[in-house]
Write a protein that holds these residues in place. Structure first.
Motif, PDB file in Angstrom:
ATOM      1  N   ARG A 190     -37.867   0.500 -28.415  1.00 38.03           N
ATOM      2  CA  ARG A 190     -36.781   0.660 -29.384  1.00 38.03           C
ATOM      3  C   ARG A 190     -35.862   1.800 -28.982  1.00 38.03           C
ATOM      4  O   ARG A 190     -34.635   1.678 -29.062  1.00 38.03           O
ATOM      5  CB  ARG A 190     -37.341   0.886 -30.793  1.00 38.03           C
ATOM      6  N   SER A 191     -36.436   2.907 -28.543  1.00 37.30           N
ATOM      7  CA  SER A 191     -35.621   4.050 -28.103  1.00 37.30           C
ATOM      8  C   SER A 191     -34.753   3.672 -26.915  1.00 37.30           C
ATOM      9  O   SER A 191     -33.579   4.033 -26.854  1.00 37.30           O
ATOM     10  CB  SER A 191     -36.507   5.241 -27.722  1.00 37.30           C
ATOM     11  N   GLN A 251     -43.983   0.023 -28.294  1.00 31.24           N
ATOM     12  CA  GLN A 251     -42.913  -0.580 -29.091  1.00 31.24           C
ATOM     13  C   GLN A 251     -41.844   0.456 -29.433  1.00 31.24           C
ATOM     14  O   GLN A 251     -40.646   0.179 -29.356  1.00 31.24           O
ATOM     15  CB  GLN A 251     -43.466  -1.160 -30.392  1.00 31.24           C
ATOM     16  N   GLU A 252     -42.283   1.664 -29.803  1.00 28.71           N
ATOM     17  CA  GLU A 252     -41.334   2.722 -30.154  1.00 28.71           C
ATOM     18  C   GLU A 252     -40.507   3.145 -28.947  1.00 28.71           C
ATOM     19  O   GLU A 252     -39.298   3.392 -29.071  1.00 28.71           O
ATOM     20  CB  GLU A 252     -42.079   3.910 -30.753  1.00 28.71           C
ATOM     21  N   LEU A 287     -48.205   0.284 -30.580  1.00 27.20           N
ATOM     22  CA  LEU A 287     -47.099   0.885 -31.316  1.00 27.20           C
ATOM     23  C   LEU A 287     -46.309   1.918 -30.496  1.00 27.20           C
ATOM     24  O   LEU A 287     -45.076   1.894 -30.519  1.00 27.20           O
ATOM     25  CB  LEU A 287     -47.602   1.492 -32.632  1.00 27.20           C
TER      26      LEU A 287
END
Length: 190
Positions: free
Chosen positions: A115-116, A111-112, A108
């Motif tokens: 995305r950023s 993944q974050e 996770l």
């Protein structure tokens, strides 16, 4: 593996082949990730055009994330744990855009970070993004410049990123590479 074969000598003591074979092999794990990513980009590109880089329409698109990931992995001035984390971010940062595959198989936090980084790609730089994300953006843009993919309008952004990254992380190989690439652009005829 034959356990009766000769031992392998390390700097400290000799290991039997069985002991040597059971050592964690991080480089092998990285190689498997690189191969997996390259195959995903090749086999799952959303279109033929998205499977190649636009500078020559022949270079597989996967070359870009591979370049970025390997460059950060070999950055000696960064902490080893950070390098490994950014390796995964940069290796997968274009996956969804080029193939439609969400990187939900990654931890996770990775993944974050992806995305950023993707958010930075769709608008202003967003200087409020964590320094690690801005560092990833510098890797991606620098390799875009090397491939002739970055428009010359990105020049000021790259210069600002170089300064920002040096303030956050000190002198890195990528900042020197970005400076060389920017200088090369300045010397090219308009």
């Amino acid at each position: 593996m034959d356990t009766t074969a000769a031992t392998v000598t390390t700097g400290y003591r000799s290991l039997t082949p069985l002991e040597f074979a059971s050592l964690p092999d991080t480089a092998w794990c990285w190689a498997k990730k690189l191969m997996h990513l390259a195959l995903l980009h090749q086999e799952k590109a959303l279109s033929l055009r998205q499977g190649v880089r636009s500078h020559d329409l022949h270079t597989p698109f996967a070359v870009h994330p591979l370049q970025c990931a390997l460059a950060v992995l070999s950055e000696p001035a960064l902490d080893g744990e950070l390098r490994v984390k950014l390796f995964d971010v940069l290796l997968h940062h274009e996956l969804e855009a080029q193939t439609g595959i969400k990187p939900d198989f990654l931890p996770l936090p990775i993944q974050e970070m992806i995305r950023s980084l993707r958010c930075l790609s769709h608008g202003d730089l967003g200087w409020s993004a964590p320094p690690e994300i801005r560092l990833c953006k510098l890797y991606s843009l620098t390799f875009d410049v090397m491939d002739g993919q970055a428009p010359t309008t990105q020049h000021l952004l790259i210069e600002a990123l170089v300064e920002d990254v040096e303030n956050s992380f000190g002198g890195l190989n990528i900042t020197q590479t970005a400076r060389i690439m920017m200088r090369r652009l300045e010397l090219q005829p308009a």
